[in-house]
Design a protein around this motif. Structure first.
Motif, PDB file in Angstrom:
ATOM      1  N   GLY A  85       0.807  -1.213   0.000  1.00 16.22           N
ATOM      2  CA  GLY A  85       0.000   0.000   0.000  1.00 16.22           C
ATOM      3  C   GLY A  85       0.834   1.252   0.000  1.00 16.22           C
ATOM      4  N   TYR A  88      -0.664   3.878  -2.306  1.00 12.26           N
ATOM      5  CA  TYR A  88      -2.010   3.480  -2.716  1.00 12.26           C
ATOM      6  C   TYR A  88      -2.920   3.482  -1.489  1.00 12.26           C
ATOM      7  CZ  TYR A  88       0.579   1.762  -6.760  1.00 12.26           C
ATOM      8  OH  TYR A  88       1.396   1.662  -7.850  1.00 12.26           O
ATOM      9  N   ASP A  89      -4.174   3.898  -1.697  1.00 15.86           N
ATOM     10  CA  ASP A  89      -5.079   3.874  -0.557  1.00 15.86           C
ATOM     11  C   ASP A  89      -5.455   2.434  -0.216  1.00 15.86           C
ATOM     12  OD1 ASP A  89      -7.371   3.015  -2.110  1.00 15.86           O
ATOM     13  OD2 ASP A  89      -7.669   5.078  -2.732  1.00 15.86           O
ATOM     14  N   ARG A  90      -6.077   2.261   0.945  1.00 13.41           N
ATOM     15  CA  ARG A  90      -6.367   0.919   1.461  1.00 13.41           C
ATOM     16  C   ARG A  90      -7.270   0.121   0.516  1.00 13.41           C
ATOM     17  NH1 ARG A  90      -4.385  -3.137   4.482  1.00 13.41           N
ATOM     18  NH2 ARG A  90      -6.009  -4.249   5.651  1.00 13.41           N
ATOM     19  N   ASN A  91      -8.260   0.784  -0.041  1.00  8.71           N
ATOM     20  CA  ASN A  91      -9.192   0.102  -0.935  1.00  8.71           C
ATOM     21  C   ASN A  91      -8.471  -0.429  -2.170  1.00  8.71           C
ATOM     22  OD1 ASN A  91     -11.189   0.499  -3.491  1.00  8.71           O
ATOM     23  ND2 ASN A  91     -12.319  -0.246  -1.711  1.00  8.71           N
ATOM     24  N   GLN A  93      -5.241  -1.014  -2.457  1.00 15.07           N
ATOM     25  CA  GLN A  93      -4.306  -2.050  -2.020  1.00 15.07           C
ATOM     26  C   GLN A  93      -5.000  -3.408  -1.933  1.00 15.07           C
ATOM     27  OE1 GLN A  93      -3.178  -1.699   2.075  1.00 15.07           O
ATOM     28  NE2 GLN A  93      -1.472  -3.143   1.926  1.00 15.07           N
TER      29      GLN A  93
END
Length: 379
Positions: A85, A88-91, A93
């Protein structure tokens, strides 16, 4: 007569239009070639089907296979950073983890079980799944091409406009898929039988009504958008959208030769975006504008062009490796019940696996909010 334009329209008109490669190249690659090639195939006698098939087999090496390979090159590049991540955002990732690890493991287990147990009926169901996801992928790519061209031309769609376009995409795709299930109840794909789902007449009628209504709504929306944009639209994007939904999905079965040609046209559409994207990535690299001092590579000009050619060449190699060399080697090395599963089992598995996985990869990579797309696609 004086025409008063809004500030947004005047600003858009003052901005020079951008293209992936140029007006003619974009028209042909994004979908315009379909309106030239497919009607011409109506005049080709069906006795030449084998010649068209042979031509498409050759084009598969240079267009279809690289288009699949490029998705793997892009998706798994710096994959460790995506898993962590990092940037990159959690979603996003989690989407990378699911599409890059979970999906191939699940599909691998499915094909392994079906092959070991010689369950031809189970494996045949994968064919219908492939047609399901391929159709979904086609219409989503057509919508994506329209959005890309809209950004390049600064001819934006509102959120309600986008909802109409998306609803129409799914309605046309679903109706076409249901029609395929109605028209073809049983078939063979690379030696394995597959069965479609029996769909009731009332469901097909509802799907037809939804597709017709959403198509009409889309036409009205485009006319309104054309007027609000001062008599302009992202025309190449609209052509890509129409070709993807209607020529390549809805009416593709009206001519057997179309079924042979459409995959190459779809792949060409994909390559237009990927090559532009990768070209911008290479332009951002070290010594991108430096011309090699000597040798044959100096003919290509700046170093970024050489690197782009290396990327394309790797796609050609990976495509041939994935679709031919690997299944050929597996067929020679791994025994299985050929009386039940036929002689092309591994070609079947590889083709289904890559087509379905390709949908999941693209569904992650080209999402709005992916920092790499934002940085490199629209430069």
């Amino acid at each position: 007569m004086t025409v008063h334009l809004s500030a947004d329209v005047r600003a858009s008109a003052a901005t020079p239009p951008k293209y992936l490669f140029g007006p003619l190249a974009d028209f042909l690659m994004l979908g315009g070639s379909a309106f030239l090639i497919l009607p011409a195939l109506y005049f080709v006698p069906l006795r030449y089907e084998s010649l068209v098939a042979a031509t498409m087999l050759f084009l598969a090496y240079v267009i279809n296979y690289p288009h699949f390979a490029h998705s793997y090159q892009l998706f798994y590049r710096n994959f460790g950073r995506k898993l962590r991540g990092d940037g990159y955002d959690r979603n996003l990732q989690l989407r990378y983890i699911f599409a890059g690890i979970v999906v191939p493991l699940l599909m691998g287990a499915f094909f392994a079980y079906g092959s070991i147990t010689a369950n031809a009926r189970l494996l045949g169901n994968a064919t219908n799944a492939m047609f399901f996801f391929v159709g979904w992928h086609y219409v989503k790519q057509g919508y994506g091409m329209l959005m890309v061209d809209a950004v390049l031309k600064r001819r934006f769609f509102t959120d309600p406009d986008k909802k109409i376009l998306l609803i129409n995409s799914y309605a046309v795709w679903l109706f076409a898929w249901l029609q395929t299930n109605t028209a073809v109840s049983r078939g063979k794909y690379l030696g394995l039988e597959y069965y479609t789902f029996a769909t009731p007449a009332w469901l097909n009628a509802i799907a037809l009504s939804a597709a017709a209504a959403s198509t009409a709504a889309t036409a009205v929306m485009l006319i309104n958008r054309w007027g609000r944009n001062g008599g302009s639209l992202p025309y190449n994007g609209v052509i890509a959208y129409v070709a993807s939904l209607y020529l390549w999905i809805l009416i593709v079965r009206t001519n057997p030769l179309w079924l042979l040609v459409v995959p190459a046209l779809h792949s060409l559409q994909y390559l237009a975006v990927v090559w532009r994207y990768q070209s911008n990535v290479e332009r951002d690299g070290r010594d991108a504008e430096k011309v090699p001092p000597s040798g044959i590579l100096s003919i290509l000009g700046p170093a970024y062009r050489v690197r782009l050619l290396e990327f394309i060449s790797a796609g050609l190699l990976l495509g041939g490796l994935g679709f031919w060399l690997i299944p050929t080697a597996l067929t020679a090395l791994i025994p299985y019940d050929q009386e039940v599963l036929g002689s092309s089992l591994f070609f079947f598995i590889v083709l289904i696996f890559i087509n379905v996985h390709h949908y999941f990869l693209d569904n992650v990579m080209w999402r709005r909010g992916n920092p790499e797309v934002s940085k490199y696609l629209f430069r």
